[in-house]
Each structure stands twice: as structure tokens, then as C-alpha cells.
Design a protein around this motif. Structure first.
Motif, mmCIF file in Angstrom:
data_model
loop_
_atom_site.group_PDB
_atom_site.id
_atom_site.type_symbol
_atom_site.label_atom_id
_atom_site.label_comp_id
_atom_site.label_asym_id
_atom_site.label_seq_id
_atom_site.Cartn_x
_atom_site.Cartn_y
_atom_site.Cartn_z
ATOM 1 N N GLU A 98 0.822 -1.213 0.000
ATOM 2 C CA GLU A 98 0.000 0.000 0.000
ATOM 3 C C GLU A 98 0.855 1.262 0.000
ATOM 4 O OE1 GLU A 98 -2.898 -0.500 3.172
ATOM 5 O OE2 GLU A 98 -3.948 -2.015 1.965
ATOM 6 N N ASN A 99 0.181 2.392 -0.188
ATOM 7 C CA ASN A 99 0.878 3.677 -0.247
ATOM 8 C C ASN A 99 -0.015 4.750 0.359
ATOM 9 O OD1 ASN A 99 1.798 6.320 -1.729
ATOM 10 N ND2 ASN A 99 3.414 4.819 -2.041
ATOM 11 N N ALA B 160 -1.578 4.528 -5.485
ATOM 12 C CA ALA B 160 -0.276 3.937 -5.826
ATOM 13 C C ALA B 160 -0.115 2.526 -5.260
ATOM 14 C CB ALA B 160 0.853 4.834 -5.325
ATOM 15 N N THR B 161 -1.144 2.053 -4.582
ATOM 16 C CA THR B 161 -1.101 0.693 -4.001
ATOM 17 C C THR B 161 -0.994 -0.362 -5.096
ATOM 18 O OG1 THR B 161 -2.315 1.300 -2.011
ATOM 19 C CG2 THR B 161 -2.551 -0.992 -2.753
ATOM 20 N N SER C 120 -0.522 7.556 -0.733
ATOM 21 C CA SER C 120 -1.334 7.993 -1.872
ATOM 22 C C SER C 120 -2.033 6.722 -2.360
ATOM 23 C CB SER C 120 -0.434 8.582 -2.960
ATOM 24 O OG SER C 120 -1.200 8.856 -4.102
#
Ligand code: THU
Length: 141
Positions: free
Chosen positions: A47-48, A53-54, A50
Motif C-alpha cells: 500500500e501507499n 499507488a497501491t 497515496s
């Protein structure tokens, strides 16, 4: 598919799930793919902050395989931390379709209901593929 092959892919997917980086959803996913060459690659969700972006576990495993020279995938096992069936999301289905063999099998496991072996074709009927891309100069008027 042999029982041994199926359980090897599920065990590998569960191992990969341990490395999930999922601080935002708290939902860990693991995947393992078997390539046409007989090689196994695994992946977890990453995950991210943002969120867009995951990267899902399935795509992590597939991108690892493709980046090491494999271009055809015959089986994928997917597991998740809820213990329920981890059906691949739409984006992953599109990515799987790019590299799937005609007879590709998806293996899913629910801790109560058991193991499912499903043909990938059922996951993305009428898929958009490279065959649908026709260059402008080849289009009919
Ligand atoms: N996730 C996967 O890894 N695979 C899927 O097919 C569906 C969703 C992940 C992405 C995100 O980290 C978390 O599950 C919640 O959506």
C-alpha cells in the motif's frame, strides 16, 4: 492439477502474505503464480499513503515473473487475511488476462468453505486484449 501443486501454491501465497505492507487497510493479501516454464513467483499487497499507488498481491507476483523473463501464467493462488475467498480485483483480472494461458486456473481458499479451483476465463468474459487493438491506418472507414 495435482494436490501437491495446489497446496504448494497456497502455502507460497500464505508465506508472501506475511510480507504484506497494508498499514492503511489492515487487509493482507498473498499470491503465488505458476508460470508456463514451471517457475513459481509470489507477491503481497504493497500500500501507499497515496492510495492509488497501491499494488495488489496478484500484480506484485505477476510483475516479478514477467520482469524475470516469464510471459505466460497457468495458475494463480490468492489468499487474504480475512480467511475468506480473495477474489482478484478488476485491475488484477485485466493484468492476469494479459499473461494467462487459455486454460489458466485460479485457486482460492476459505478457511471454512475450502478450496476453489476456477477457470480464469470465468473471471473476465469478453476481455479487452491485444487482439482488440487495431492501428488507425488498419481501421475500416
Ligand atoms: N488487494 C489485493 O492485494 N488484491 C486484490 O485483488 C484486491 C485488493 C489489496 C489492495 C489493498 O492493499 C487491500 O487489498 C485493500 O483493498
Amino acid at each position: 492439477m495435482s494436490e501437491q501443486q495446489k497446496s504448494q501454491l497456497l502455502v507460497t501465497a500464505k508465506e508472501a502474505m506475511k510480507y504484506a505492507y497494508a498499514p492503511y487497510s489492515g487487509f493482507s493479501v498473498g499470491a503465488a503464480v505458476l508460470t508456463a516454464e514451471g517457475r513459481v513467483y509470489s507477491g503481497c499487497n504493497i500500500e501507499n499513503a497515496s492510495f492509488g499507488a497501491t499494488n495488489c498481491a496478484e500484480r506484485t507476483a505477476i510483475f516479478k515473473a514477467v520482469s524475470e523473463g516469464c510471459s505466460s501464467i497457468s495458475k494463480i493462488a490468492v489468499v487474504c487475511s480475512s480467511g475468506h475467498y480473495a477474489y482478484p480485483c478488476g485491475i488484477c483480472r485485466q493484468v492476469i488476462a494479459e499473461f494467462a494461458t487459455d486454460d489458466m486456473i485460479v485457486i482460492l481458499e476459505d478457511s471454512d468453505k475450502g478450496i476453489l479451483e476456477l477457470p480464469f476465463k470465468e473471471f473476465l468474459p469478453a476481455a479487452f486484449t491485444g487482439k482488440d487493438i487495431v492501428a488507425d491506418d488498419k481501421q475500416e472507414e
